[in-house]
Write a protein that holds these residues in place. Structure first.
Motif, PDB file in Angstrom:
ATOM      1  N   TRP A  75       0.828  -1.205   0.000  1.00 20.82           N
ATOM      2  CA  TRP A  75       0.000   0.000   0.000  1.00 20.82           C
ATOM      3  C   TRP A  75       0.859   1.250   0.000  1.00 20.82           C
ATOM      4  O   TRP A  75       2.044   1.223   0.338  1.00 20.82           O
ATOM      5  N   ILE A  76       0.210   2.341  -0.387  1.00 23.02           N
ATOM      6  CA  ILE A  76       0.810   3.671  -0.312  1.00 23.02           C
ATOM      7  C   ILE A  76      -0.306   4.639   0.054  1.00 23.02           C
ATOM      8  O   ILE A  76      -1.434   4.524  -0.452  1.00 23.02           O
ATOM      9  N   TYR A  77      -0.027   5.554   0.996  1.00 27.58           N
ATOM     10  CA  TYR A  77      -1.038   6.573   1.285  1.00 27.58           C
ATOM     11  C   TYR A  77      -0.401   7.949   1.327  1.00 27.58           C
ATOM     12  O   TYR A  77       0.775   8.106   1.644  1.00 27.58           O
ATOM     13  N   VAL A  78      -1.208   8.953   0.991  1.00 32.33           N
ATOM     14  CA  VAL A  78      -0.766  10.335   0.956  1.00 32.33           C
ATOM     15  C   VAL A  78      -1.482  11.109   2.057  1.00 32.33           C
ATOM     16  O   VAL A  78      -2.666  10.871   2.341  1.00 32.33           O
ATOM     17  N   TYR A 101      -7.306  -4.017  -6.223  1.00 31.74           N
ATOM     18  CA  TYR A 101      -6.889  -2.993  -5.268  1.00 31.74           C
ATOM     19  C   TYR A 101      -8.119  -2.221  -4.826  1.00 31.74           C
ATOM     20  O   TYR A 101      -9.214  -2.358  -5.388  1.00 31.74           O
ATOM     21  N   GLU A 102      -7.923  -1.403  -3.790  1.00 35.54           N
ATOM     22  CA  GLU A 102      -9.000  -0.533  -3.321  1.00 35.54           C
ATOM     23  C   GLU A 102      -8.426   0.832  -2.994  1.00 35.54           C
ATOM     24  O   GLU A 102      -7.213   0.994  -2.808  1.00 35.54           O
ATOM     25  N   ILE A 103      -9.292   1.833  -2.947  1.00 26.94           N
ATOM     26  CA  ILE A 103      -8.959   3.187  -2.509  1.00 26.94           C
ATOM     27  C   ILE A 103      -9.669   3.422  -1.186  1.00 26.94           C
ATOM     28  O   ILE A 103     -10.888   3.225  -1.078  1.00 26.94           O
ATOM     29  N   ASP A 104      -8.911   3.822  -0.169  1.00 23.19           N
ATOM     30  CA  ASP A 104      -9.450   4.001   1.172  1.00 23.19           C
ATOM     31  C   ASP A 104      -9.146   5.415   1.679  1.00 23.19           C
ATOM     32  O   ASP A 104      -8.153   6.029   1.277  1.00 23.19           O
ATOM     33  N   THR A 105      -9.977   5.881   2.589  1.00 23.04           N
ATOM     34  CA  THR A 105      -9.726   7.172   3.245  1.00 23.04           C
ATOM     35  C   THR A 105      -9.695   6.973   4.758  1.00 23.04           C
ATOM     36  O   THR A 105     -10.250   6.003   5.284  1.00 23.04           O
ATOM     37  N   SER A 106      -9.039   7.905   5.444  1.00 23.11           N
ATOM     38  CA  SER A 106      -8.922   7.831   6.900  1.00 23.11           C
ATOM     39  C   SER A 106      -8.640   9.210   7.456  1.00 23.11           C
ATOM     40  O   SER A 106      -8.050  10.061   6.778  1.00 23.11           O
ATOM     41  N   THR A 111      -7.747   3.754  11.048  1.00 26.32           N
ATOM     42  CA  THR A 111      -9.042   3.200  10.654  1.00 26.32           C
ATOM     43  C   THR A 111      -9.378   3.705   9.255  1.00 26.32           C
ATOM     44  O   THR A 111      -9.424   4.918   9.023  1.00 26.32           O
ATOM     45  N   TRP A 112      -9.623   2.757   8.318  1.00 28.48           N
ATOM     46  CA  TRP A 112      -9.794   3.111   6.906  1.00 28.48           C
ATOM     47  C   TRP A 112     -11.204   2.818   6.431  1.00 28.48           C
ATOM     48  O   TRP A 112     -11.823   1.838   6.858  1.00 28.48           O
ATOM     49  N   THR A 113     -11.709   3.663   5.511  1.00 24.55           N
ATOM     50  CA  THR A 113     -13.013   3.488   4.880  1.00 24.55           C
ATOM     51  C   THR A 113     -12.813   3.305   3.377  1.00 24.55           C
ATOM     52  O   THR A 113     -12.185   4.139   2.726  1.00 24.55           O
ATOM     53  N   ARG A 114     -13.341   2.223   2.834  1.00 23.34           N
ATOM     54  CA  ARG A 114     -13.183   1.942   1.405  1.00 23.34           C
ATOM     55  C   ARG A 114     -14.147   2.808   0.601  1.00 23.34           C
ATOM     56  O   ARG A 114     -15.344   2.860   0.895  1.00 23.34           O
ATOM     57  N   ILE A 115     -13.626   3.500  -0.436  1.00 22.86           N
ATOM     58  CA  ILE A 115     -14.495   4.290  -1.311  1.00 22.86           C
ATOM     59  C   ILE A 115     -14.461   3.786  -2.750  1.00 22.86           C
ATOM     60  O   ILE A 115     -15.226   4.260  -3.587  1.00 22.86           O
ATOM     61  N   GLY A 135     -11.577  12.335   4.072  1.00 22.83           N
ATOM     62  CA  GLY A 135     -10.464  11.929   4.911  1.00 22.83           C
ATOM     63  C   GLY A 135      -9.244  12.775   4.654  1.00 22.83           C
ATOM     64  O   GLY A 135      -9.108  13.425   3.619  1.00 22.83           O
ATOM     65  N   ARG A 136      -8.342  12.728   5.610  1.00 23.75           N
ATOM     66  CA  ARG A 136      -7.053  13.419   5.461  1.00 23.75           C
ATOM     67  C   ARG A 136      -6.058  12.522   4.723  1.00 23.75           C
ATOM     68  O   ARG A 136      -5.203  13.016   4.005  1.00 23.75           O
ATOM     69  N   TYR A 137      -6.173  11.217   4.904  1.00 25.17           N
ATOM     70  CA  TYR A 137      -5.240  10.267   4.306  1.00 25.17           C
ATOM     71  C   TYR A 137      -5.990   9.445   3.253  1.00 25.17           C
ATOM     72  O   TYR A 137      -7.117   8.995   3.496  1.00 25.17           O
ATOM     73  N   VAL A 138      -5.353   9.261   2.097  1.00 23.40           N
ATOM     74  CA  VAL A 138      -5.986   8.499   1.012  1.00 23.40           C
ATOM     75  C   VAL A 138      -4.995   7.418   0.583  1.00 23.40           C
ATOM     76  O   VAL A 138      -3.843   7.708   0.244  1.00 23.40           O
ATOM     77  N   ARG A 139      -5.478   6.161   0.565  1.00 22.85           N
ATOM     78  CA  ARG A 139      -4.600   5.006   0.377  1.00 22.85           C
ATOM     79  C   ARG A 139      -4.995   4.183  -0.850  1.00 22.85           C
ATOM     80  O   ARG A 139      -6.169   3.939  -1.102  1.00 22.85           O
ATOM     81  N   MET A 140      -3.985   3.758  -1.617  1.00 23.76           N
ATOM     82  CA  MET A 140      -4.142   2.683  -2.596  1.00 23.76           C
ATOM     83  C   MET A 140      -3.649   1.408  -1.922  1.00 23.76           C
ATOM     84  O   MET A 140      -2.495   1.302  -1.509  1.00 23.76           O
TER      85      MET A 140
END
Length: 700
Positions: A75-78, A101-106, A111-115, A135-140
């Protein structure tokens, strides 16, 4: 124009953001489709040797992030810096893409939420539009690679996150001052009245004396802090948090003294106290360890000359030996050692009293390291920043009285030269902190560079000093940097010029909000770098004052002979750290404390040395002839560490327990060192309630 003042730079950023939004609307789009991820901090599960995580958000498709090979998931998050509404994510894959893959926010990168999710990724450019997340953080988060052989991982040339920054920038109100519900020898439970927030309080953090000790959710108004010592006094206070990451100013402080434990049996007295070394300024001691029904917590060494017992040394529980430093040559000391336990029970003194006479030589040999310690001044306030003037005299800051004092170390004479305007303390560590002069231009410009807490922020200012009148010219004040968030603790404060006088560096704290440290748009939890007039150097890595980030509470800065910057940092409850600072470097807080936590995360820079908090809480540092000296408060000792390449080796301890809490060290003109203590009153903002000394220390 290549260089801009901080306010001008911020205005330019805001203008550019507005222009981007207007352009999008004119083209038939909406203001919601702004690129938010460009050059933002990124964190990845792993990185191949070629391809750092930051390459995915640099706007250059010729660079890439590559994960470690042959492992799923990766994973990678910004970090967008604040909560945003996410409407679009654009993935530009290299050959090694993801099929699943999924895109998640937090909001907290925990704690991540899948979008968005897919199991049929095709690689190339995948432009995911019409997303709806916050979210402040966005993850692949990749779970299956396009290339199944073990020599490949995931590879992203660009990772673009688009949307609008959330509008909640209002922090909750301070919670009510806590009240004691109950305590034990090792814990305290407190309650408080609720904070309010325009959106809603999501949590409370409970601190004692700047250390986070418990967290609860926003509907809970009590909390328990454990791990305390019996018969010890702590200051408890509470901060509130909201979903956007805004942190309140602190509640008032509740002082709690924990009750003694049921252990009333002191350790046995140490025996067989004997010397191991004797020099003109030092004595080495060893003894047979004490025993205790619960456990020995440590040892104290006293001089009992003329019937008065004066503590002149100490050692830890597992170290039945001590080195007494800074003694007077050709002098007889009458030495006694005691042991104490966790409840404060202290043994009888060792017998017989050991009489030891130092030699007649005061020569400081390389084997000694630290030799004669001579008091040159005293003060009843917290001595923080300290500089040596060209004539060899000293200026120092009184943190809680907000004054600058001129001291002649040859005579002990001192004079208050002025009070810095607009300083406000925080009932903790804020107030008048950093003090520095430009090593190149001070003799002609007479600027004093000062860091302090104001009623609204922490800031860096400069004010002229008039040598002829020996006075501070407060009417010349210029504000160089403002907007550094303040809180009760974690206000940083150290200032240091580069040896060539071109740049001023400053250490800041995270203002008790760990998220600030990873946000490169925030000035908190950072090492800052500015020009002497407050403008931003054109080569700063984030086009603002930030030079490095991921710091908790920067307390010390020092340059070595190679022009490299070293930094000292308070940890929370595990360890402090010494770092070698690099441009744009990420030092890991809050995910990483020293080497504890997710310190192996790609992009985090490891410390060069760490210290258990009980032996550390180290503040000021200085470098003299290739050795780094570290002054520690809770640890009541001075560390001496040899700089060898980019490592710290041959670490030794000095003055352990001899002078109490040590805060500030600076080079003295004769090749020695100034050392200031921090005893009494350094956890509050009451002026003139301390008992501090300033020493000259001879070093080899």
């Amino acid at each position: 124009m290549k260089r801009r003042r901080l306010g001008t730079a911020l205005s330019a950023v805001v203008t550019a953001m507005c222009a981007t939004a207007a352009t999008a609307q004119a083209a038939g789009g909406t203001a919601a489709d702004q690129l938010l991820s460009l050059n933002r901090p990124v964190t990845a599960s792993s990185s191949g040797g070629c391809c750092a995580a930051k390459n995915a958000v640099d706007g250059d498709s010729s660079t890439r992030w590559a994960s470690g090979s042959g492992a799923d998931p990766q994973w990678i998050y910004v970090d967008l810096g604040s909560v945003a509404h996410i409407s679009r994510v654009r993935l530009q894959w290299d050959t090694s893409c993801a099929t699943a893959y999924e895109i998640d926010t937090s909001n907290d990168h925990a704690t991540w939420t899948r979008i968005y999710s897919t199991t049929s990724g095709k690689g190339g450019v995948e432009d995911l539009t019409s997303l709806d997340g916050n979210g402040r953080y966005v993850r692949m988060y990749g779970t299956k690679r396009c290339r199944s052989d073990s020599s490949h991982g995931y590879s992203l040339q660009e990772y673009g996150v688009y949307g609008t920054v959330g509008g909640d920038t209002t922090a909750p109100t301070p919670p009510g001052t806590p009240a004691l519900v109950g305590d034990t020898p090792n814990s305290a439970t407190v309650r408080w009245t609720a904070s309010t927030d325009d959106v809603g309080v999501t949590g409370y953090d409970i601190y004692h004396d700047g250390q986070l000790c418990a967290s609860v959710d926003g509907s809970t108004l009590t909390g328990t802090c454990g791990g305390l010592n019996p018969n010890s006094t702590y200051g408890f206070y509470v901060n509130a948090r909201d979903a956007a990451g805004n942190v309140s100013q602190p509640s008032g402080t509740l002082s709690v003294t924990t009750p003694p434990s049921d252990d009333h049996t002191p350790p046995t007295a140490p025996t067989d106290v004997h010397t191991t070394t004797v020099t003109g300024t030092g004595i080495g001691l060893a003894w047979t360890a004490s025993t205790d029904d619960v456990g020995v917590a440590g040892y104290r060494v006293y001089d009992v000359t003329d019937g008065t017992r004066t503590r002149i040394g100490a050692s830890d529980a597992d170290t039945p030996r001590a080195t007494l430093d800074g003694l007077t040559p050709n002098t007889t000391y009458h030495l006694q050692v005691t042991a104490y336990d966790g409840n404060g029970n202290e043994s009888d003194g060792s017998t017989p009293v050991l009489d030891v006479t130092t030699s007649g030589s005061s020569q400081c040999t390389p084997a000694q390291g630290v030799c004669a310690v001579t008091q040159v001044g005293a003060d009843d306030d917290v001595v923080w920043g300290l500089v040596t003037l060209p004539d060899g005299t000293i200026l120092f800051n009184e943190r809680d009285a907000h004054a600058i004092v001129h001291l002649n170390p040859k005579t002990g004479a001192k004079k208050t030269i002025g009070t810095v305007p607009n300083v406000q303390s925080t009932d903790g560590e804020g107030g008048l902190t950093g003090l520095e002069i430009n090593p190149v231009s001070f003799s002609s410009d007479h600027w004093l560079y000062i860091m302090h807490t104001s009623p609204s922020d922490n800031r860096i200012v400069r004010i002229k000093y008039d040598p002829s009148a020996d006075a501070l010219q407060t009417g010349t004040e210029q504000v160089l940097v403002s907007g550094i968030q303040r809180n009760k603790f974690h206000d940083g404060g150290r200032l240091r010029f580069s040896p060539d006088g071109k740049y001023l560096f400053a250490g800041t704290g995270d203002a008790q909000n760990g998220d600030n440290a990873q946000n490169t748009s925030s000035l908190n939890g950072k090492v800052l770098r500015i020009d002497p007039d407050g403008s931003i150097p054109a080569d700063n890595p984030f086009h603002n004052a930030v030079w490095s980030y991921g710091h908790r509470n920067v307390q010390g800065l020092a340059f070595d002979a190679q022009g490299r910057l070293w930094e000292q940092e308070f940890g929370n409850s595990v360890m402090d750290e010494t770092n070698l600072i690099t441009k744009g470097g990420n030092y890991g807080w809050p995910s990483c404390e020293g080497t504890s936590g997710t310190c192996g995360t790609s992009g985090f820079i490891a410390p060069k040395h760490t210290y258990p908090v009980a032996d550390g809480s180290c503040s000021g540092i200085t470098i003299i002839r290739g050795f780094l000296y570290v002054a520690c408060e809770r640890g009541t000792r001075l560390y001496r560490e040899e700089i060898s390449g980019s490592s710290l080796t041959n670490v030794k301890e000095y003055l352990n327990g001899a002078h109490g809490r040590l805060r500030t060290v600076e080079p003295a003109p004769d090749g020695g060192m100034w050392l200031a203590t921090s005893n009494g009153g350094d956890k509050d903002s009451t002026a003139h309630n301390s008992d501090n000394q300033i020493f000259h220390v001879s070093v080899s």
